[in-house]
Design a protein around this motif. Structure first.
Motif, mmCIF file in Angstrom:
data_model
loop_
_atom_site.group_PDB
_atom_site.id
_atom_site.type_symbol
_atom_site.label_atom_id
_atom_site.label_comp_id
_atom_site.label_asym_id
_atom_site.label_seq_id
_atom_site.Cartn_x
_atom_site.Cartn_y
_atom_site.Cartn_z
ATOM 1 N N ASP A 116 56.113 44.582 34.728
ATOM 2 C CA ASP A 116 56.541 45.083 33.425
ATOM 3 C C ASP A 116 57.897 44.515 33.031
ATOM 4 O O ASP A 116 58.101 43.320 33.131
ATOM 5 N N ALA A 117 58.796 45.399 32.656
ATOM 6 C CA ALA A 117 60.044 44.905 32.062
ATOM 7 C C ALA A 117 61.071 44.465 33.101
ATOM 8 O O ALA A 117 61.909 43.612 32.833
ATOM 9 N N VAL A 118 60.983 45.040 34.294
ATOM 10 C CA VAL A 118 62.116 44.949 35.205
ATOM 11 C C VAL A 118 62.390 43.527 35.693
ATOM 12 O O VAL A 118 63.496 43.211 36.117
ATOM 13 N N TYR A 119 61.385 42.643 35.591
ATOM 14 C CA TYR A 119 61.599 41.287 36.105
ATOM 15 C C TYR A 119 62.729 40.575 35.378
ATOM 16 O O TYR A 119 63.249 39.574 35.861
ATOM 17 N N ARG A 120 63.110 41.092 34.212
ATOM 18 C CA ARG A 120 64.171 40.419 33.446
ATOM 19 C C ARG A 120 65.519 40.460 34.165
ATOM 20 O O ARG A 120 66.384 39.646 33.879
ATOM 21 N N ILE A 121 65.675 41.418 35.099
ATOM 22 C CA ILE A 121 66.898 41.424 35.903
ATOM 23 C C ILE A 121 67.067 40.080 36.595
ATOM 24 O O ILE A 121 68.178 39.582 36.764
ATOM 25 N N LEU A 122 65.932 39.490 36.968
ATOM 26 C CA LEU A 122 66.001 38.249 37.746
ATOM 27 C C LEU A 122 66.653 37.120 36.952
ATOM 28 O O LEU A 122 67.158 36.176 37.538
ATOM 29 N N TYR A 123 66.672 37.234 35.624
ATOM 30 C CA TYR A 123 67.344 36.215 34.825
ATOM 31 C C TYR A 123 68.865 36.284 34.993
ATOM 32 O O TYR A 123 69.581 35.382 34.576
ATOM 33 N N PHE A 124 69.335 37.388 35.572
ATOM 34 C CA PHE A 124 70.767 37.474 35.892
ATOM 35 C C PHE A 124 70.992 37.392 37.383
ATOM 36 O O PHE A 124 71.958 36.817 37.851
ATOM 37 N N HIS A 125 70.035 37.974 38.119
ATOM 38 C CA HIS A 125 70.132 38.035 39.570
ATOM 39 C C HIS A 125 70.177 36.627 40.183
ATOM 40 O O HIS A 125 71.102 36.290 40.916
ATOM 41 N N ALA A 126 69.207 35.806 39.853
ATOM 42 C CA ALA A 126 69.132 34.476 40.468
ATOM 43 C C ALA A 126 70.250 33.535 39.994
ATOM 44 O O ALA A 126 70.877 32.883 40.823
ATOM 45 N N PRO A 127 70.543 33.462 38.675
ATOM 46 C CA PRO A 127 71.682 32.615 38.286
ATOM 47 C C PRO A 127 72.990 33.043 38.945
ATOM 48 O O PRO A 127 73.804 32.186 39.313
ATOM 49 N N ALA A 128 73.185 34.369 39.109
ATOM 50 C CA ALA A 128 74.423 34.814 39.762
ATOM 51 C C ALA A 128 74.482 34.259 41.176
ATOM 52 O O ALA A 128 75.540 33.811 41.637
ATOM 53 N N LEU A 162 60.816 28.719 40.386
ATOM 54 C CA LEU A 162 61.281 27.713 39.437
ATOM 55 C C LEU A 162 60.576 26.395 39.696
ATOM 56 O O LEU A 162 60.223 26.068 40.825
ATOM 57 N N SER A 163 60.404 25.597 38.624
ATOM 58 C CA SER A 163 59.544 24.425 38.753
ATOM 59 C C SER A 163 60.158 23.349 39.644
ATOM 60 O O SER A 163 59.439 22.562 40.233
ATOM 61 N N LYS A 199 54.746 25.479 38.226
ATOM 62 C CA LYS A 199 53.705 26.485 38.042
ATOM 63 C C LYS A 199 54.103 27.513 36.988
ATOM 64 O O LYS A 199 53.275 28.270 36.519
ATOM 65 N N ILE A 200 55.373 27.513 36.642
ATOM 66 C CA ILE A 200 55.872 28.559 35.753
ATOM 67 C C ILE A 200 55.828 28.061 34.311
ATOM 68 O O ILE A 200 56.004 26.869 34.030
ATOM 69 N N ASP A 201 55.575 28.990 33.406
ATOM 70 C CA ASP A 201 55.522 28.655 31.987
ATOM 71 C C ASP A 201 56.908 28.253 31.494
ATOM 72 O O ASP A 201 57.899 28.875 31.834
ATOM 73 N N ARG A 202 56.945 27.200 30.682
ATOM 74 C CA ARG A 202 58.247 26.723 30.197
ATOM 75 C C ARG A 202 58.984 27.790 29.396
ATOM 76 O O ARG A 202 60.194 27.899 29.450
ATOM 77 N N ALA A 203 58.217 28.581 28.671
ATOM 78 C CA ALA A 203 58.835 29.616 27.834
ATOM 79 C C ALA A 203 59.578 30.640 28.688
ATOM 80 O O ALA A 203 60.554 31.229 28.257
ATOM 81 N N LEU A 204 59.085 30.829 29.923
ATOM 82 C CA LEU A 204 59.757 31.771 30.816
ATOM 83 C C LEU A 204 60.952 31.119 31.485
ATOM 84 O O LEU A 204 61.909 31.782 31.872
ATOM 85 N N THR A 208 62.891 28.362 30.399
ATOM 86 C CA THR A 208 64.022 27.865 29.608
ATOM 87 C C THR A 208 65.165 28.874 29.490
ATOM 88 O O THR A 208 66.310 28.511 29.739
ATOM 89 N N PRO A 209 64.894 30.159 29.151
ATOM 90 C CA PRO A 209 66.018 31.121 29.063
ATOM 91 C C PRO A 209 66.766 31.247 30.369
ATOM 92 O O PRO A 209 67.980 31.490 30.376
ATOM 93 N N PHE A 210 66.040 31.047 31.466
ATOM 94 C CA PHE A 210 66.681 31.136 32.773
ATOM 95 C C PHE A 210 67.805 30.109 32.885
ATOM 96 O O PHE A 210 68.932 30.434 33.234
ATOM 97 N N TYR A 211 67.495 28.857 32.529
ATOM 98 C CA TYR A 211 68.518 27.814 32.655
ATOM 99 C C TYR A 211 69.658 28.031 31.677
ATOM 100 O O TYR A 211 70.813 27.747 31.996
ATOM 101 N N TRP A 212 69.332 28.556 30.498
ATOM 102 C CA TRP A 212 70.422 28.852 29.564
ATOM 103 C C TRP A 212 71.350 29.912 30.143
ATOM 104 O O TRP A 212 72.547 29.880 29.953
#
Lengths: 227, 49, 227
Positions: free
Chosen positions: A35-47, A174-175, A181-186, A188-192
């Motif tokens: 569900d929604a919680v995976y979005r934490i990973l967009y901060f967790h992994a870059p950190a 990450l690719s 294997k991951i969708d580009r739409a998912l 791209t925001p990660f790298y930003w």
């Protein structure tokens, strides 16, 4: 000039972060199992990326200090390590919260988080060592050695902990690790967001460096006063 | 809105709270340093005149 | 090369002789390890199945805690009468000083560990003699990891106000990879599993760690002691 660059970077960071938050929170679909919680990973992994890279960069600065004996590199190494430690803390806390939601416990002794915790302890020791020494040259020399040992050790920790039985971590997504294997739409925001956190790191290091130069000024004035 | 949105909020709050705390720490340290600098400057000033 | 070896052995001999006359580090660490072992029996129920799972971990924790006392004394002993300055002024290069000190510490730690092992076997009814050969190999390589890192950090912290505190704070996180390997191997061996392809990985981790950190220690002891 320096303050203007700092301001510029801060504004760039804030704008990028706002745009990222909009993309991540509103633009992405919920994940099938999380569900929604995976979005934490967009901060967790870059950190984690910024933190670990920062430790490595700190080691390089420490090496340059040992080669040149110029205290500028020492303060740069100390600032970088301190800021990286903060990013490592973000990684730990967000990882723990994600784990609480996904696995039901705050701390599951998962491999990556555990190795991050060990790295955190190593470099917290580095900062403690710096506080325990007053003489600038000795402090720079000894903490540079600790930074070198710590980073080599962090690499060992990172590698070895993967082989430890019972420690699990979600596999790479990450690719550049999996070959796309991951969708580009998912992705791209990660790298930003990696870029956003990098900007934040640079700003914080610059603030920290300005403080160090203040400290040096105080020291030299004090020496003048007591001369 | 689903249940684990809550944890997403906690996560983001915690992350930015850490940054805020660190910045606060930096700010406090900076103001302490500036005060110290002023004090030391005043100590030096009368002598240089 | 043979000169380097002779100098190292001279330093090691000197340290062991000094230790033999006072027995300050060895007595303290032996008493300390005994207390920890007794306390463990209250911390967890020492029944045979439990011990089978925990023995390796417990044993290495004792070595680590008691070892810190020995390592702390290694360079601190040279502070009286400025012995360290005299040693550095002598024709012995710092690298030889480091290797000599490490060898002396190694001998002390191994003695300590053998006594602990015997005590441990009796108090917790662990049959360690069955696999004694491989166990000695694991202890030999595992202890060297503790020795090199510990000796270098003993040199690094020798002039600090907070010496006794800083040494464990810096060394323990760094000991995570080798301790992980040593604990797994020791638990396996005490449970009757032989060394084989299943746990060879951990021997390689230990040997790799030993090599890397011996090399780092020898190359950076100069920086730590002299600058």
């Amino acid at each position: 000039m320096r303050n203007r660059i700092m301001l510029l970077l801060t504004v760039a960071f804030a704008a990028l972060l706002a745009w990222n938050l909009k993309n991540i929170l509103l633009g992405l679909p919920d994940e099938a199992r999380q569900d929604a919680v995976y979005r934490i990973l967009y901060f967790h992994a870059p950190a984690a990326m910024v933190g670990l890279t920062g430790f490595g960069v700190g080691m390089v600065f420490s090496g340059i200090y040992l080669a040149t004996k110029n205290l500028y590199w020492d303060t740069l190494a100390a600032s970088t390590t301190e800021v990286s430690l903060m990013f490592a803390a973000i990684n730990l806390v967000t990882g723990s919260i994600w784990g609480r939601q996904q696995w039901g416990v705050w701390w599951a002794w998962d491999a990556r988080l555990t190795s991050m915790l060990v790295c955190w302890l190593i470099f917290a020791g580095y900062l403690m060592l710096r506080r325990a020494i007053d003489e600038p040259d000795t402090r720079a020399r000894l903490s540079a050695v600790v930074s070198l040992f710590g980073t080599v050790n962090a690499w060992f920790v990172y590698k070895v902990i993967e082989w430890f039985p019972r420690l699990q971590h979600p596999g790479p997504v990450l690719s550049f690790r999996t070959g796309g294997k991951i969708d580009r739409a998912l992705e791209t925001p990660f790298y930003w967001n990696v870029l956003a956190l990098c900007l934040l790191a640079v700003v914080l290091v610059m603030i920290r460096m300005r403080q160090e130069s203040l400290t040096r000024e105080i020291d030299s004035l004090r020496r003048l006063a007591h001369a | 809105m689903n249940a684990n949105f809550e944890y997403l909020c906690y996560g983001l709050m915690a992350a930015w709270l850490i940054v805020a705390l660190y910045v606060l720490l930096l700010g406090l340290r900076e103001s302490k340093l500036r005060r110290e600098l002023d004090r030391v400057r005043q100590m030096v000033e009368p002598r240089s005149k | 090369m043979s000169l380097f070896l002779r100098q190292s052995l001279t330093i090691a001999g000197k340290d062991l002789r000094a230790e033999w006359r006072t027995k300050e580090a060895l007595n303290a660490s032996l008493a300390f390890s005994m207390v920890i072992l007794v306390l463990f029996s209250f911390a967890l129920d020492p029944n045979p199945e439990m011990m089978q799972e925990f023995s390796g971990g417990l044993l290495w924790l004792v070595f680590l805690f008691a070892g810190a006392l020995v390592l702390n004394r290694s360079f601190a002993r040279e502070m009286q009468n400025d012995c360290l300055d005299a040693l550095l002024a002598s024709p012995v290069p710092p690298a030889a000083l480091f290797i000599g000190k490490a060898l002396a510490n190694y001998a002390l730690l191994m003695t300590l560990e053998l006594v602990c092992l015997a005590e441990f076997g009796i108090l917790f009814n662990v049959r360690w003699l069955a696999n004694v050969g491989p166990l000695m190999i694991v202890m030999a390589v595992g202890t060297w990891a503790l020795t090199v890192v510990g000796t270098l950090f003993s040199a690094l912290t020798v002039n600090l106000r907070l010496r006794e505190v800083m040494l464990p704070v810096l060394v323990y996180p760094m000991m995570v990879p080798p301790m992980m390997a040593a604990m797994i191997l020791t638990t396996d061996l005490l449970a009757g599993t032989a060394l084989g392809p299943g746990n060879m990985l951990w021997i390689r981790v230990l040997v790799g760690f030993d090599l890397v950190f011996t090399l780092l220690g020898v190359s950076f002891v100069d920086t730590v002691l002299v600058g």
